[in-house]
Design a protein around this motif. Structure first.
Motif, PDB file in Angstrom:
ATOM      1  N   ARG A 166       0.843  -1.208   0.000  1.00  0.00           N
ATOM      2  CA  ARG A 166       0.000   0.000   0.000  1.00  0.00           C
ATOM      3  C   ARG A 166       0.876   1.256   0.000  1.00  0.00           C
ATOM      4  O   ARG A 166       0.559   2.243  -0.661  1.00  0.00           O
ATOM      5  CB  ARG A 166      -0.932  -0.012   1.212  1.00  0.00           C
ATOM      6  CG  ARG A 166      -1.865   1.182   1.226  1.00  0.00           C
ATOM      7  CD  ARG A 166      -2.940   1.077   2.269  1.00  0.00           C
ATOM      8  NE  ARG A 166      -3.836  -0.032   2.035  1.00  0.00           N
ATOM      9  CZ  ARG A 166      -4.039  -1.024   2.900  1.00  0.00           C
ATOM     10  NH1 ARG A 166      -3.409  -1.047   4.047  1.00  0.00           N
ATOM     11  NH2 ARG A 166      -4.886  -1.994   2.628  1.00  0.00           N
ATOM     12  N   ARG A 213     -12.904  -9.136  -1.958  1.00  0.00           N
ATOM     13  CA  ARG A 213     -12.496  -7.748  -2.189  1.00  0.00           C
ATOM     14  C   ARG A 213     -10.987  -7.661  -1.964  1.00  0.00           C
ATOM     15  O   ARG A 213     -10.469  -8.159  -0.962  1.00  0.00           O
ATOM     16  CB  ARG A 213     -13.247  -6.801  -1.246  1.00  0.00           C
ATOM     17  CG  ARG A 213     -13.095  -5.347  -1.628  1.00  0.00           C
ATOM     18  CD  ARG A 213     -14.100  -4.465  -0.915  1.00  0.00           C
ATOM     19  NE  ARG A 213     -15.468  -4.677  -1.370  1.00  0.00           N
ATOM     20  CZ  ARG A 213     -16.029  -4.103  -2.436  1.00  0.00           C
ATOM     21  NH1 ARG A 213     -15.323  -3.271  -3.173  1.00  0.00           N
ATOM     22  NH2 ARG A 213     -17.277  -4.342  -2.767  1.00  0.00           N
ATOM     23  N   MET A 271      -7.682  -6.186  -0.813  1.00  0.00           N
ATOM     24  CA  MET A 271      -7.371  -5.267   0.281  1.00  0.00           C
ATOM     25  C   MET A 271      -6.334  -4.203  -0.111  1.00  0.00           C
ATOM     26  O   MET A 271      -6.063  -3.293   0.645  1.00  0.00           O
ATOM     27  CB  MET A 271      -6.886  -6.035   1.513  1.00  0.00           C
ATOM     28  CG  MET A 271      -7.966  -6.846   2.188  1.00  0.00           C
ATOM     29  SD  MET A 271      -9.238  -5.789   2.968  1.00  0.00           S
ATOM     30  CE  MET A 271     -10.524  -5.743   1.732  1.00  0.00           C
ATOM     31  N   CYS A 274      -6.404  -2.576  -3.561  1.00  0.00           N
ATOM     32  CA  CYS A 274      -7.065  -1.544  -4.371  1.00  0.00           C
ATOM     33  C   CYS A 274      -8.555  -1.443  -4.070  1.00  0.00           C
ATOM     34  O   CYS A 274      -9.236  -0.562  -4.581  1.00  0.00           O
ATOM     35  CB  CYS A 274      -6.849  -1.797  -5.864  1.00  0.00           C
ATOM     36  SG  CYS A 274      -7.683  -3.262  -6.489  1.00  0.00           S
ATOM     37  N   SER A 275      -9.071  -2.396  -3.277  1.00  0.00           N
ATOM     38  CA  SER A 275     -10.477  -2.395  -2.843  1.00  0.00           C
ATOM     39  C   SER A 275     -11.477  -2.703  -3.965  1.00  0.00           C
ATOM     40  O   SER A 275     -12.679  -2.463  -3.804  1.00  0.00           O
ATOM     41  CB  SER A 275     -10.830  -1.076  -2.147  1.00  0.00           C
ATOM     42  OG  SER A 275     -11.683  -1.338  -1.069  1.00  0.00           O
TER      43      SER A 275
END
Ligand SMILES: Cc1cc2nc3c(=O)[nH]c(=O)nc-3n(C[C@H](O)[C@H](O)[C@H](O)COP(=O)(O)O)c2cc1C
Length: 292
Positions: free
Chosen positions: A141, A212, A214, A216-217
């Motif tokens: 991230r 989903r 985690m 880029c969502s």
């Protein structure tokens, strides 16, 4: 004359001097075959404040208005050709200096063109095998928020300062990271399913076979094919911001559009807010307390 040596910035996410994070950054640098110049930056040493959500960095396109060390860090990153990050695990996630930095990330868009696509590798240190929690994801991230190109992220185990290089595994990972940094394609030590939108490898299981990513969502589906192998199908939504420079710049334009949306709804928003500007008592930090 400007040096042609590649400039590498080593970002150390620990205050422990000559600790495992610092050692791993230096060891990776020593393993890089091509001549280069390494500079180090100990991230938690810098004075970084919290984002106050004013969006002025976007509106002026001049970066953040808060007077602290953010610009020094961003200039060091923008001036480097490549990044090596090493960060310890604290309480099942990466040291909070990474998150504190990327929370200022809306202002990174002002420098998007200078930041985009910088090759980067990251090593997360954990003292207990398997207890790294979300450190790998946190490093990924960090790189995506910085618009850098994640070439490889790995976890190395070692608790005591210097322990990462007592075992062959730490030395081998440093060699692999050194090779990965300037290679043409992302070298992937992980063989599992990965998100086709951003390359993320961490997912939340939602209803049924929905997942989903985690990193880029984005949402997707996980299914078993006829051979019993798992397949993952991702669906890119309205805000893909990591896959290309154009997507990142589009997201910047969308964020800038917030100013127009705010103006349109200004009166309605003010009505809601005024209802909550009441006398509920606050506990304030000592420095801001009224001495009387
Ligand atoms: C406050 C604190 C919390 C920690 N939490 C974890 C943890 O959740 N999982 C883990 O495996 N190691 C944990 N550790 C161990 C460190 O990740 C380990 O000692 C690492 O080598 C430190 O890196 P450094 O030498 O670069 O500071 C923790 C250490 C400290 C000081």
């Amino acid at each position: 004359m400007e040096s042609t040596l590649k400039k590498i910035l080593g970002i150390v996410g620990s205050l422990r001097e000559s600790g495992n994070s610092e050692i791993m950054v230096k060891q990776i640098s020593r393993e890089i075959a091509e001549p280069h110049a390494l500079k180090l930056l100990r991230l938690p040493e810098f004075n970084l404040n919290y984002c106050n959500g004013c969006y002025r960095c976007l509106m002026t396109r001049r970066g953040c208005v808060i007077q602290d060390d953010l610009a020094t860090i961003l200039n060091a990153i923008a001036g480097a050709d490549a990044l090596i990050l090493a960060v310890p695990t604290y309480f099942l996630s990466a040291h909070s200096c990474l998150k504190k930095f990327i929370d200022r990330g809306i202002s990174f868009y002002a420098h998007a063109e200078g930041l985009w696509g910088k090759p980067a590798v990251g090593v997360g240190i954990a003292g207990i095998e398997g207890k790294e929690g979300s450190t790998l994801l946190d490093m990924e991230r960090f790189f995506t928020s910085l618009l850098a190109k994640n070439m490889r992220c790995e976890i190395v185990y070692g608790a005591l300062p210097g322990e990462v290089l007592l075992k062959e595994e730490g030395k081998a990972i440093a060699r692999e990271m050194a090779r990965a940094l300037f290679s043409a394609t992302k070298s992937d030590g992980h063989q599992g399913l990965c998100c086709t939108c951003c390359g993320g490898e961490t997912f939340r299981f939602e209803n049924g076979n929905r997942v989903r990513c985690m990193l880029c969502s984005e949402a997707g589906r996980i299914e078993a094919n006829a051979d019993g192998q798992m397949t993952l199908t991702m669906e890119a939504g309205e805000h893909p911001i990591f896959a290309s420079e154009a997507e990142a710049l589009n997201h910047r334009e969308w964020l800038l559009g917030m100013v127009g949306r705010f103006k349109l709804q200004k009166d309605d928003l003010a009505n809601v807010r005024s209802e909550f500007a009441d006398g509920t008592p606050w506990i304030r930090p000592a420095a801001t307390m009224d001495p009387g």
